[in-house]
Write an enzyme that holds these catalytic residues in place. Structure first.
Site, PDB file in Angstrom:
ATOM      1  N   ASP A   1       9.324  -6.452   9.678  1.00  0.00           N
ATOM      2  CA  ASP A   1      10.586  -5.735   9.763  1.00  0.00           C
ATOM      3  C   ASP A   1      11.144  -5.551   8.357  1.00  0.00           C
ATOM      4  O   ASP A   1      10.901  -6.359   7.472  1.00  0.00           O
ATOM      5  CB  ASP A   1      11.604  -6.468  10.635  1.00  0.00           C
ATOM      6  CG  ASP A   1      12.735  -5.550  11.116  1.00  0.00           C
ATOM      7  OD1 ASP A   1      12.559  -4.310  11.099  1.00  0.00           O
ATOM      8  OD2 ASP A   1      13.794  -6.065  11.491  1.00  0.00           O
ATOM      9  N   GLY A   2      11.867  -4.464   8.179  1.00  0.00           N
ATOM     10  CA  GLY A   2      12.555  -4.182   6.930  1.00  0.00           C
ATOM     11  C   GLY A   2      14.027  -4.001   7.214  1.00  0.00           C
ATOM     12  O   GLY A   2      14.419  -3.633   8.323  1.00  0.00           O
TER      13      GLY A   2
ATOM     14  N   GLU B   1      10.237  -1.360   5.347  1.00  0.00           N
ATOM     15  CA  GLU B   1       9.324  -1.399   6.504  1.00  0.00           C
ATOM     16  C   GLU B   1       7.876  -1.337   6.028  1.00  0.00           C
ATOM     17  O   GLU B   1       7.013  -2.067   6.522  1.00  0.00           O
ATOM     18  CB  GLU B   1       9.612  -0.233   7.461  1.00  0.00           C
ATOM     19  CG  GLU B   1      10.978  -0.270   8.121  1.00  0.00           C
ATOM     20  CD  GLU B   1      11.134  -1.299   9.225  1.00  0.00           C
ATOM     21  OE1 GLU B   1      10.177  -2.044   9.540  1.00  0.00           O
ATOM     22  OE2 GLU B   1      12.250  -1.362   9.797  1.00  0.00           O
TER      23      GLU B   1
END
Length: 160
Positions: A8-9, A51
């Protein structure tokens, strides 16, 4: 060996301070699960760049060719491969369907190189929907984006 990578970003402002969170899970021959967490924050970046970085660092952490299930809540990342967008971009000289330069080309190229020795299946999941590892990756990404140990995203903006 099958390795599961969750990514995840996060970005506060877009662009703004950002971070990524990555979790690698692998089972050894004795059935033991090994877990590794990777995270870093950046001073000025975008959500999409984070991401991509989450996926890149996960794949770059692998020491030998593996079968990989890479799970992300980023349609940008997952669809680029599952919808074959990336191969069209390459074929068109890194131009998108609107004939504009593809953003984040530096990271897409790094991701392609990182994925090359592996057999990677990209899986999309809905973000913030209670998935244990997606939630953990999000917490790591946000915490890293708010840390005092932020790096420069030196290539950010170079593709404009």
């Amino acid at each position: 060996m099958l390795v599961k990578i969750y990514t995840d970003g996060a970005c506060s402002g877009n662009p703004g301070k950002g971070g990524y969170g990555t979790i690698l899970l692998a089972q050894d021959n004795n059935g033991n699960i090994h877990k590794k967490e990777l995270t870093q924050g950046y001073k000025n970046t975008t959500n999409n760049r984070m991401e991509l970085m989450a996926a890149i660092v996960g794949l770059e952490a692998l020491k030998k060719p593996c079968e990989v299930e890479l799970t992300s809540d980023s349609k940008y990342l997952v669809d680029a491969f599952n919808q074959n967008w990336i191969y069209g971009w390459i074929k068109k000289g890194w131009r998108n369907s609107q004939k504009q330069p593809v953003k984040n080309k530096d990271l897409w190229e790094r991701l392609l190189k990182a994925k090359e020795p592996h057999k990677v299946k990209f899986i999309w999941i809905k973000g913030h929907a209670g998935h244990e590892y997606n939630e953990r990756c999000d917490k790591m990404a946000v915490a890293s984006s708010n840390s005092d140990n932020l790096l420069e995203d030196n290539a950010f903006g170079s593709d404009k």
